[in-house]
Design an enzyme around this catalytic site. Sequence first.
Site, PDB file in Angstrom:
ATOM      1  N   GLU A 207      10.464   4.447 -30.743  1.00 55.38           N
ATOM      2  CA  GLU A 207      11.511   4.712 -30.238  1.00 55.38           C
ATOM      3  C   GLU A 207      12.046   5.311 -31.375  1.00 55.38           C
ATOM      4  O   GLU A 207      13.822   5.729 -30.272  1.00 55.38           O
ATOM      5  CB  GLU A 207      12.147   2.796 -31.535  1.00 55.38           C
TER       6      GLU A 207
ATOM      7  N   HIS B 111      10.638 -10.201 -34.497  1.00 55.34           N
ATOM      8  CA  HIS B 111      10.868  -9.926 -33.405  1.00 55.34           C
ATOM      9  C   HIS B 111      12.175 -11.353 -33.346  1.00 55.34           C
ATOM     10  O   HIS B 111      12.110 -11.855 -31.723  1.00 55.34           O
ATOM     11  CB  HIS B 111       9.658  -9.919 -32.485  1.00 55.34           C
TER      12      HIS B 111
END
Length: 361
Positions: free
Chosen positions: A87, A155
Amino acid sequence: MKLSLNWIKDYVKIPEEMDLSKLAYDLTMSTVEVEGAHDLAKDFENIIVGVICEVLPHPNADKLRVCKVDIGGEIKDGRCINTPISEIMISGVCVGSAMYGMRPVADLQYCDFLFCMMDQLVNQAAKMRYMSGGQLSVPMVMRCPSGATNRGAQHAQSPETFFAHVPGLKVICPSTAYDAKGMMKQAIRDNNPVIVFEHKLLYGSKRKEVGAINSAGEVPDGDYTVPFGKAAIRREGTDVTIVANLLMNYKAQEAAAELEKEGISCEIIDPRSLLPFDYETVVESVRKTGKLMIVHEDNYNCGWGAQVASYFAENEIFLLDAPIVRIAAKDTPVPFSPDLENYVIPSKEDIMEAARKLARA
């Protein structure tokens, strides 16, 4: 201290045929001791490095570009790029390419991974236009699935408020298919970095998620945009104003339908964008109802609902006939257990119970 070979070559002429061990020996004998040399390239396989050699207008969209990419003797058209799961690299490429004149759109697996990008988003993308005196802009989009779906604490977060706190970013939360298309087009055309939060349970039944909602609807084939900072009234009412985003807006609508049978009329407002935020639409609704409830899946403590409540306390307190009510996720990491997750995340029943008390206050 570690130095790259390319950096050394900027200052010292090194024969191309010289191997690393010989270079290390020569540097040790002439300058400082070299403890070791590491060839990082041998650890990478099946990676193609390309150079963007030309940027052309897209044939069907005036705000998009098509790249010609040289991958070593072969030129390919490049628009969608499959990246490694890094990321920090994705965000860095987006910031750099946006400053170069492109309009990158990154699609993350989970919004939770935005925290790996904080420096690029908060210190670079959000501030570059200000720091350059308007000479540079960073027109990039981060598309991020959010919300709890039985995937555990790392998540399942709804971190919209983190980024709504950052000047220079724009934060949007489309909850319908129509808005998803229109706001994405608006985000791509915006000259500022935009973070798009989409709840995973609004992607429809194809994902086979427990609790998934089909948010499909009429979506025009043609070009259109949905402006930022303009809320949508999803249901009109006269007794209680409920402001809720993403999945919570659907739960609020379900609650309002049940409460209507009890004689309680709720007006449901979908803010659609958090930064900028449409206070005017909420004010006009509260002017009619006199009651305000804010519902979001973000945590209760310092969630974006607290900002809206603060705005009313400071500017529109005399419109209120009762204290403001906030319904939000409990201040704990989202559990992996479905039963515990349901306990932490606001439910339709939570909204109904709070709305009953507020309507009768």
